[in-house]
Design a protein around this motif. Structure first.
Motif, mmCIF file in Angstrom:
data_model
loop_
_atom_site.group_PDB
_atom_site.id
_atom_site.type_symbol
_atom_site.label_atom_id
_atom_site.label_comp_id
_atom_site.label_asym_id
_atom_site.label_seq_id
_atom_site.Cartn_x
_atom_site.Cartn_y
_atom_site.Cartn_z
ATOM 1 N N ASP A 132 -66.202 78.712 -28.654
ATOM 2 C CA ASP A 132 -65.901 79.873 -27.818
ATOM 3 C C ASP A 132 -64.491 79.751 -27.230
ATOM 4 O O ASP A 132 -64.112 78.698 -26.704
ATOM 5 N N LYS A 133 -63.697 80.835 -27.306
ATOM 6 C CA LYS A 133 -62.301 80.790 -26.880
ATOM 7 C C LYS A 133 -62.152 80.443 -25.398
ATOM 8 O O LYS A 133 -61.267 79.683 -25.009
ATOM 9 N N GLN A 134 -63.024 81.012 -24.586
ATOM 10 C CA GLN A 134 -62.947 80.740 -23.148
ATOM 11 C C GLN A 134 -63.255 79.280 -22.843
ATOM 12 O O GLN A 134 -62.583 78.651 -22.020
ATOM 13 N N ALA A 155 -60.989 79.316 -14.589
ATOM 14 C CA ALA A 155 -62.230 80.027 -14.931
ATOM 15 C C ALA A 155 -62.297 81.469 -14.411
ATOM 16 O O ALA A 155 -62.664 82.377 -15.165
ATOM 17 N N MET A 158 -60.500 84.278 -16.438
ATOM 18 C CA MET A 158 -61.122 84.741 -17.676
ATOM 19 C C MET A 158 -62.528 85.281 -17.450
ATOM 20 O O MET A 158 -63.232 85.585 -18.398
ATOM 21 N N ASN A 160 -65.151 83.728 -16.547
ATOM 22 C CA ASN A 160 -65.932 82.834 -17.388
ATOM 23 C C ASN A 160 -67.365 82.691 -16.936
ATOM 24 O O ASN A 160 -67.674 82.854 -15.754
ATOM 25 N N HIS A 164 -70.199 77.672 -18.940
ATOM 26 C CA HIS A 164 -69.013 77.192 -19.639
ATOM 27 C C HIS A 164 -68.173 76.307 -18.723
ATOM 28 O O HIS A 164 -67.639 75.282 -19.158
ATOM 29 N N THR A 165 -68.049 76.723 -17.467
ATOM 30 C CA THR A 165 -67.299 75.922 -16.500
ATOM 31 C C THR A 165 -67.935 74.545 -16.341
ATOM 32 O O THR A 165 -67.240 73.516 -16.357
ATOM 33 N N VAL A 248 -54.549 85.987 -21.544
ATOM 34 C CA VAL A 248 -55.954 86.343 -21.711
ATOM 35 C C VAL A 248 -56.205 87.825 -21.444
ATOM 36 O O VAL A 248 -57.055 88.453 -22.093
#
Length: 346
Positions: A132-134, A155, A158, A160, A164-165, A248
């Motif tokens: 995943d890009k993020q 984070a 984007m 996010n 993911h973080t 972004v």
């Protein structure tokens, strides 16, 4: 008519009081985890990991082994967003811009090289691994700049996902700890001076805690060099965050203009506190208190992130994030000869 209105008002008040108590309990839970993490971080091995990293790991374990009540969520979210950003603002008191300037062009050249190369390299790795890009961007920021603090700063730009973080922070935390231990073990065998060893630790390790721990074998000379180089990377968090925001959000920016650009305003708070520290407006005792408060706020925020993550989120991403983080760190280590050449040449 008065009785139903009074009853409705009473119920609404009780509801708000219940929500407030739940939120307070959520914040208290993150504080408890931060305190426990601080105690564990005093133990020999865990000093390398540091309080923030332990907080997110304990938060994740708590989330997945014990039940977190739903009414705690408001307080947990408050810690993972508001308190976390307040902690980054106060972290600026660690920076003395004159120390970085006094170190000369070699530090600036090294830090720009490290951040530019690492960011681009990890983003390419993420593309190759179809990550995943993020998530790739978060891992890149954490590796290139200053670990968890960089991930937290980037984070929101984007928008996010919290999982993911947490995944990015966990990867960086574990890898940085391994890297610090590796440096400490290899120190007697490396063909570099104590000063150069400090430069390498400051330029390549993830967290400030990792840098401080790894530089210890080289003594005071190594430690000073490591901290100055590392703080130079921390300072570059501000322009890097703004550049990432431009990249972004370029499509939205083209359509709606500058007003649509997500700006991490708390980063400017970080810069403001670093200016205050540089100009010595505040007594050392107050600065020390602010840094201690920053550590606890960041740890509470990390605990909040951990309390929002399920193990299934990690399973969903598989081994790719760890593979990208490891390969990115290996690429950064490969830069070591060039980093040393810069310091010898300038």
């Amino acid at each position: 008519m008065e009785a139903p209105k009074l009853q409705s008002y009473t119920e609404e008040r009780r509801k708000k009081q219940g929500q407030f108590r739940g939120a307070a309990k959520g914040v208290s839970l993150t504080l408890l985890i931060a305190i426990v993490s601080g105690l564990i971080a005093k133990l020999p091995f865990f000093q390398i990991m540091g309080m923030m990293i332990l907080s997110i790991l304990i938060g994740m374990i708590w989330k997945n082994t014990a039940q977190v009540k739903q009414d705690y969520q408001q307080g947990i979210q408050f810690s993972s967003k508001v308190l976390l950003r307040a902690g980054i603002i106060l972290l600026g008191f660690r920076l003395n811009l004159l120390d970085i300037a006094a170190a000369g062009y070699a530090v600036l050249a090294t830090d720009v090289l490290v951040i530019t190369f690492t960011m681009l390299f990890i983003l390419l790795l993420g593309k190759a691994f179809k990550l995943d890009k993020q998530l790739s961007m978060l891992i890149a920021a954490g590796t290139a700049i200053c670990g968890a603090a960089a991930i937290i700063a980037v984070a929101p730009i984007m928008k996010n996902k919290q999982e993911h973080t947490a995944i990015a922070v966990s990867c960086i935390a574990i890898l940085g700890t391994i890297g610090a231990l590796l440096y400490i073990f290899l120190f007697p065998y490396l063909p570099v001076s104590k000063y150069e060893y400090g430069v390498l630790t400051g330029a390549t390790l993830h967290e400030l805690a990792h840098v401080v721990a790894a530089a210890v074998p080289g003594g005071e000379e190594s430690s000073q060099a490591a901290i100055v180089v590392k703080l130079g990377r921390v300072l570059l968090l501000i322009p890097v965050a703004l550049v990432i925001s431009l990249i972004v959000n370029r499509k939205e920016l083209a359509e709606k203009g500058l007003k649509s650009l997500p700006v991490p305003w708390f980063i400017f708070g970080f810069l403001f506190t670093s200016f205050i520290n540089t100009l010595h407006f505040l007594p050392d005792s107050i600065v020390s208190y602010c840094l201690l408060l920053s550590t606890y706020l960041l740890a509470m925020g990390m605990a909040g992130l951990g309390l929002n993550v399920n193990y299934k989120d990690f399973a969903k991403e598989g081994i790719k994030p760890a593979a990208v983080a490891v390969a990115g760190f290996a690429g950064l280590l490969a830069l070591s000869p060039l980093i040393l050449w810069i310091f010898r040449a300038i």
